[in-house]
Design a protein around this motif. Structure first.
Motif, PDB file in Angstrom:
ATOM      1  N   LYS A  21       0.747  -1.210  -0.137  1.00  0.00           N
ATOM      2  CA  LYS A  21      -0.041   0.070   0.144  1.00  0.00           C
ATOM      3  C   LYS A  21       0.856   1.428  -0.061  1.00  0.00           C
ATOM      4  O   LYS A  21       0.543   2.089  -0.993  1.00  0.00           O
ATOM      5  CB  LYS A  21      -0.792   0.035   1.287  1.00  0.00           C
ATOM      6  N   GLU A  22       1.667   1.383   0.749  1.00  0.00           N
ATOM      7  CA  GLU A  22       2.441   2.592   1.031  1.00  0.00           C
ATOM      8  C   GLU A  22       3.550   2.910  -0.334  1.00  0.00           C
ATOM      9  O   GLU A  22       3.690   3.882  -0.649  1.00  0.00           O
ATOM     10  CB  GLU A  22       3.517   2.603   2.308  1.00  0.00           C
ATOM     11  N   ASP A  23       4.141   1.819  -0.759  1.00  0.00           N
ATOM     12  CA  ASP A  23       4.951   1.762  -2.044  1.00  0.00           C
ATOM     13  C   ASP A  23       4.140   2.173  -3.183  1.00  0.00           C
ATOM     14  O   ASP A  23       4.570   3.207  -3.912  1.00  0.00           O
ATOM     15  CB  ASP A  23       5.477   0.658  -2.380  1.00  0.00           C
ATOM     16  N   ILE A  24       2.745   1.919  -3.271  1.00  0.00           N
ATOM     17  CA  ILE A  24       1.935   2.123  -4.269  1.00  0.00           C
ATOM     18  C   ILE A  24       1.651   3.772  -4.032  1.00  0.00           C
ATOM     19  O   ILE A  24       1.513   4.428  -5.135  1.00  0.00           O
ATOM     20  CB  ILE A  24       0.698   1.490  -4.387  1.00  0.00           C
ATOM     21  N   LYS A  25       1.294   3.961  -3.101  1.00  0.00           N
ATOM     22  CA  LYS A  25       0.674   5.582  -2.672  1.00  0.00           C
ATOM     23  C   LYS A  25       1.936   6.466  -3.130  1.00  0.00           C
ATOM     24  O   LYS A  25       1.700   7.401  -3.654  1.00  0.00           O
ATOM     25  CB  LYS A  25       0.327   5.766  -1.167  1.00  0.00           C
ATOM     26  N   PHE A  54       4.502   5.896  -5.230  1.00  0.00           N
ATOM     27  CA  PHE A  54       4.457   5.611  -6.611  1.00  0.00           C
ATOM     28  C   PHE A  54       3.570   6.765  -7.545  1.00  0.00           C
ATOM     29  O   PHE A  54       3.618   7.401  -8.530  1.00  0.00           O
ATOM     30  CB  PHE A  54       4.408   4.365  -7.162  1.00  0.00           C
ATOM     31  N   MET A  55       2.114   6.626  -7.008  1.00  0.00           N
ATOM     32  CA  MET A  55       1.121   7.303  -7.472  1.00  0.00           C
ATOM     33  C   MET A  55       1.523   8.707  -7.299  1.00  0.00           C
ATOM     34  O   MET A  55       1.178   9.644  -8.142  1.00  0.00           O
ATOM     35  CB  MET A  55      -0.300   7.079  -6.751  1.00  0.00           C
ATOM     36  N   LYS A  56       1.857   9.371  -6.131  1.00  0.00           N
ATOM     37  CA  LYS A  56       2.116  10.593  -6.069  1.00  0.00           C
ATOM     38  C   LYS A  56       3.496  11.015  -6.918  1.00  0.00           C
ATOM     39  O   LYS A  56       3.234  12.165  -7.426  1.00  0.00           O
ATOM     40  CB  LYS A  56       2.741  10.660  -4.378  1.00  0.00           C
ATOM     41  N   LYS A  57       4.460  10.186  -7.167  1.00  0.00           N
ATOM     42  CA  LYS A  57       5.413  10.528  -8.163  1.00  0.00           C
ATOM     43  C   LYS A  57       4.912  10.690  -9.597  1.00  0.00           C
ATOM     44  O   LYS A  57       5.138  11.684 -10.273  1.00  0.00           O
ATOM     45  CB  LYS A  57       6.687   9.385  -8.021  1.00  0.00           C
ATOM     46  N   GLN A  58       4.166   9.776  -9.909  1.00  0.00           N
ATOM     47  CA  GLN A  58       3.259   9.735 -11.246  1.00  0.00           C
ATOM     48  C   GLN A  58       2.610  11.078 -11.254  1.00  0.00           C
ATOM     49  O   GLN A  58       2.758  11.506 -12.430  1.00  0.00           O
ATOM     50  CB  GLN A  58       2.704   8.534 -11.587  1.00  0.00           C
ATOM     51  N   LYS A  59       1.704  11.573 -10.452  1.00  0.00           N
ATOM     52  CA  LYS A  59       0.946  12.820 -10.429  1.00  0.00           C
ATOM     53  C   LYS A  59       1.870  13.745 -10.579  1.00  0.00           C
ATOM     54  O   LYS A  59       1.532  14.863 -11.580  1.00  0.00           O
ATOM     55  CB  LYS A  59       0.245  12.712  -9.008  1.00  0.00           C
ATOM     56  N   ALA A  60       3.088  13.900  -9.908  1.00  0.00           N
ATOM     57  CA  ALA A  60       3.910  15.097 -10.023  1.00  0.00           C
ATOM     58  C   ALA A  60       4.634  15.053 -11.233  1.00  0.00           C
ATOM     59  O   ALA A  60       4.519  16.339 -11.945  1.00  0.00           O
ATOM     60  CB  ALA A  60       4.901  14.845  -8.965  1.00  0.00           C
ATOM     61  N   ASN A  61       5.164  13.969 -11.942  1.00  0.00           N
ATOM     62  CA  ASN A  61       5.528  14.119 -13.305  1.00  0.00           C
ATOM     63  C   ASN A  61       4.489  14.394 -14.266  1.00  0.00           C
ATOM     64  O   ASN A  61       4.827  14.874 -15.304  1.00  0.00           O
ATOM     65  CB  ASN A  61       5.957  12.679 -13.625  1.00  0.00           C
ATOM     66  N   SER A  62       3.203  14.057 -14.290  1.00  0.00           N
ATOM     67  CA  SER A  62       2.203  14.237 -15.294  1.00  0.00           C
ATOM     68  C   SER A  62       1.854  15.655 -15.062  1.00  0.00           C
ATOM     69  O   SER A  62       1.545  16.511 -16.284  1.00  0.00           O
ATOM     70  CB  SER A  62       1.000  13.322 -15.351  1.00  0.00           C
ATOM     71  N   SER A  63       1.999  16.462 -13.984  1.00  0.00           N
ATOM     72  CA  SER A  63       1.721  17.899 -14.022  1.00  0.00           C
ATOM     73  C   SER A  63       2.740  18.652 -14.415  1.00  0.00           C
ATOM     74  O   SER A  63       2.339  19.644 -14.941  1.00  0.00           O
ATOM     75  CB  SER A  63       1.381  18.262 -12.377  1.00  0.00           C
ATOM     76  N   GLN A  64       3.811  18.147 -14.506  1.00  0.00           N
ATOM     77  CA  GLN A  64       5.121  18.930 -15.041  1.00  0.00           C
ATOM     78  C   GLN A  64       4.943  18.792 -16.454  1.00  0.00           C
ATOM     79  O   GLN A  64       5.327  19.870 -17.184  1.00  0.00           O
ATOM     80  CB  GLN A  64       6.519  18.063 -14.491  1.00  0.00           C
ATOM     81  N   ILE A  65       4.758  17.717 -17.055  1.00  0.00           N
ATOM     82  CA  ILE A  65       4.526  17.490 -18.463  1.00  0.00           C
ATOM     83  C   ILE A  65       3.137  18.310 -19.200  1.00  0.00           C
ATOM     84  O   ILE A  65       3.228  18.948 -20.107  1.00  0.00           O
ATOM     85  CB  ILE A  65       4.252  15.978 -18.690  1.00  0.00           C
ATOM     86  N   GLY A  66       2.044  18.088 -18.302  1.00  0.00           N
ATOM     87  CA  GLY A  66       0.755  18.735 -19.113  1.00  0.00           C
ATOM     88  C   GLY A  66       0.666  20.017 -18.448  1.00  0.00           C
ATOM     89  O   GLY A  66       0.160  20.983 -18.609  1.00  0.00           O
TER      90      GLY A  66
END
Length: 64
Positions: A46-50, A52-64
């Motif tokens: 659970k914590e590792d996935i959370k 990872f999700m936070k990192k993915q959200k940060a990366n996608s907000s930098q791109i878009g």
């Protein structure tokens, strides 16, 4: 990112599976669990996935 890296060993859910679920609208840990089954057995991932999700959200907000 290696999309084949397993994040949930019990259900064999990969990073790629999580990204796909997020692309389809999963916004929370609960959404990911419902979409992929991750964490529905032992919950150890659970914590590792959370994180990872936070990192993915940060990366996608930098791109878009």
């Amino acid at each position: 990112m290696n999309p084949d890296k397993v994040m949930c060993k019990c259900k064999k859910v990969t990073k790629g599976d999580i990204v796909k679920a997020m692309e389809k609208g999963a916004k929370s840990w609960k959404d990911i669990a419902e979409a992929t089954g991750a964490g529905s057995k032992c919950g150890h991932c659970k914590e590792d996935i959370k994180k990872f999700m936070k990192k993915q959200k940060a990366n996608s907000s930098q791109i878009g």
